[in-house]
Enzyme design. Structure first.
Site, PDB file in Angstrom:
ATOM      1  N   LYS A  46       0.856  -1.173   0.000  1.00  0.00           N
ATOM      2  CA  LYS A  46       0.000   0.000   0.000  1.00  0.00           C
ATOM      3  C   LYS A  46       0.901   1.235   0.000  1.00  0.00           C
ATOM      4  O   LYS A  46       2.074   1.167   0.372  1.00  0.00           O
ATOM      5  CB  LYS A  46      -0.876  -0.041   1.260  1.00  0.00           C
ATOM      6  N   GLY A  73      -8.067   7.561  -1.339  1.00  0.00           N
ATOM      7  CA  GLY A  73      -7.354   8.763  -0.938  1.00  0.00           C
ATOM      8  C   GLY A  73      -5.949   8.505  -0.432  1.00  0.00           C
ATOM      9  O   GLY A  73      -5.411   9.302   0.346  1.00  0.00           O
ATOM     10  N   ASN A 102       5.329   0.983  -2.535  1.00  0.00           N
ATOM     11  CA  ASN A 102       4.708   2.044  -3.316  1.00  0.00           C
ATOM     12  C   ASN A 102       4.874   3.370  -2.589  1.00  0.00           C
ATOM     13  O   ASN A 102       4.593   3.472  -1.395  1.00  0.00           O
ATOM     14  CB  ASN A 102       3.223   1.726  -3.527  1.00  0.00           C
ATOM     15  N   CYS A 133      -0.430  10.572  -8.779  1.00  0.00           N
ATOM     16  CA  CYS A 133      -1.067  11.422  -7.771  1.00  0.00           C
ATOM     17  C   CYS A 133      -0.754  12.899  -8.071  1.00  0.00           C
ATOM     18  O   CYS A 133       0.198  13.217  -8.775  1.00  0.00           O
ATOM     19  CB  CYS A 133      -0.609  11.036  -6.371  1.00  0.00           C
ATOM     20  N   THR A 196      -5.279   3.242 -12.146  1.00  0.00           N
ATOM     21  CA  THR A 196      -6.695   3.259 -12.505  1.00  0.00           C
ATOM     22  C   THR A 196      -7.018   4.427 -13.435  1.00  0.00           C
ATOM     23  O   THR A 196      -6.238   5.369 -13.573  1.00  0.00           O
ATOM     24  CB  THR A 196      -7.566   3.367 -11.248  1.00  0.00           C
ATOM     25  N   GLY A 220     -10.775  -2.952 -13.204  1.00  0.00           N
ATOM     26  CA  GLY A 220     -11.549  -4.128 -13.552  1.00  0.00           C
ATOM     27  C   GLY A 220     -11.328  -4.580 -14.977  1.00  0.00           C
ATOM     28  O   GLY A 220     -10.487  -4.035 -15.706  1.00  0.00           O
ATOM     29  N   GLY A 247      -3.981  -4.099 -14.896  1.00  0.00           N
ATOM     30  CA  GLY A 247      -5.223  -3.517 -15.397  1.00  0.00           C
ATOM     31  C   GLY A 247      -6.132  -4.607 -15.906  1.00  0.00           C
ATOM     32  O   GLY A 247      -5.930  -5.123 -17.011  1.00  0.00           O
ATOM     33  N   GLY A 248      -7.100  -5.020 -15.094  1.00  0.00           N
ATOM     34  CA  GLY A 248      -8.099  -5.978 -15.540  1.00  0.00           C
ATOM     35  C   GLY A 248      -7.702  -7.432 -15.513  1.00  0.00           C
ATOM     36  O   GLY A 248      -8.438  -8.286 -16.009  1.00  0.00           O
ATOM     37  N   THR A 270      -8.151  -5.457  -8.724  1.00  0.00           N
ATOM     38  CA  THR A 270      -9.557  -5.698  -8.427  1.00  0.00           C
ATOM     39  C   THR A 270      -9.863  -7.176  -8.240  1.00  0.00           C
ATOM     40  O   THR A 270     -10.612  -7.567  -7.342  1.00  0.00           O
ATOM     41  CB  THR A 270     -10.429  -5.125  -9.557  1.00  0.00           C
TER      42      THR A 270
END
Length: 310
Positions: A46, A73, A102, A133, A196, A220, A247-248, A270
């Site tokens: 995280k 956030g 990260n 960000c 994302t 997703g 991604g997905g 996801t």
């Protein structure tokens, strides 16, 4: 684990190329007793910022027909807590899974501060810089969308660590290849494609966004083709630069699509939130695919997508 899946990326040896994307595994401890982290290639922690962040108002996560939207956030306990508690736990309990930390910040200087503050800590092998960000000193423009800020950010982090650095980019960049090249020229060892995609889901009953923050990041299955195209373009333009494709991804076939497009590693987001065992299942699927296809080493098929079609 089968030798066919062993992957060397930026000087880090992974038992297999399947990772959990940032935010999916917390700092490892959150999944203890749920899955065996050492059955996957590794995970990205995280986010870590210089100071603790409480994040956005609830609801922070929402499922919709096409996937998930979230606006957490970048909530995290901050540099000092991660250094004194999270990383020592990883060092003690995670054996073979490789770990990337990260890093986020509100300014260019924040990134170097976190990297320098964690560099000597045990329990991890490299950094992932989230340049998607907003840079508050530039009015909220994403770091990755500002070439000058991006180069300064990556160069600053490079000065304070010898560990591998991956730069996580946004799918909304006008020139993903040019941005990727700028990151590598400034000292990045690899790239994560990608974060994302911004979006909005509306609760029509009350005529308000479903998330407490309003908009959020969409993830997703629908993002897989976007990730595959970005991976192909970047790896064709920058041969030899490793890419973490994300991604997905939720199945073995999805992971193979990104690998064939050029990804060295793939990361689940996801799908892992919905099913923490998805990553280990994909690892087994990749091993079966190599056996069925007579592939001695999965890395041998990386970037072998035949395109344009003849």
């Amino acid at each position: 684990m089968t030798a066919a899946l062993r992957t060397s990326v930026a000087g880090i040896e992974f038992a297999n190329p399947v990772l959990l994307a940032s935010g999916t595994a917390g700092y490892g401890r959150e999944l203890a007793g749920v899955i065996d982290l050492d059955r996957i290639g590794g995970f990205v922690t995280k986010a870590v910022s210089p100071e603790p962040r409480h994040g956005n108002d609830a609801p922070r996560v929402w499922d919709f027909d096409g996937g998930m939207i979230n606006a957490v956030g970048l909530a995290n306990p901050g540099l000092e807590s991660v250094r004194s508690e999270a990383l020592p736990w990883i060092a003690q309990h995670v054996r073979s899974a490789r770990v990337l930390v990260n890093v986020v910040g509100r300014s260019v200087e924040d990134f170097a501060e976190v990297v320098a503050g964690l560099d000597a800590s045990p329990g991890f092998q490299g950094f992932e810089l989230n340049v998607s960000c907003p840079n508050t000193s530039k009015g909220g423009l994403e770091f990755g969308a500002d070439p000058e800020a991006l180069r300064a950010l990556v160069a600053g982090a490079r000065l304070v660590t010898a560990k591998p650095i991956f730069v996580k980019l946004s799918p909304m960049l006008a020139d993903v290849v040019g941005t990727a090249r700028a990151a590598v020229e400034s000292g990045a060892d690899g790239l994560t494609l990608f974060n994302t995609m911004p979006g909005l889901v509306v609760d029509t009953g009350v005529r308000r966004p479903v998330l407490g923050f309003g908009s959020g990041g969409v993830s997703g299955p629908a993002l897989l083709p976007v990730a595959a195209l970005a991976t192909w373009r970047v790896t064709q333009a920058l041969p030899g630069v490793p890419v973490i494709g994300t991604g997905g991804v939720s199945t073995t076939d999805h992971a193979l699509q990104l690998i064939l497009a050029g990804a060295s590693l793939v990361a689940l987001g996801t799908a892992s939130l919905a099913d923490p065992h998805a990553a280990a299942r994909i690892v087994r699927g990749l091993a079966r695919w190599c056996e069925e296809q007579g592939v001695a080493h999965l890395a041998d098929v990386r970037g072998t997508l035949q395109w344009p079609v003849q």
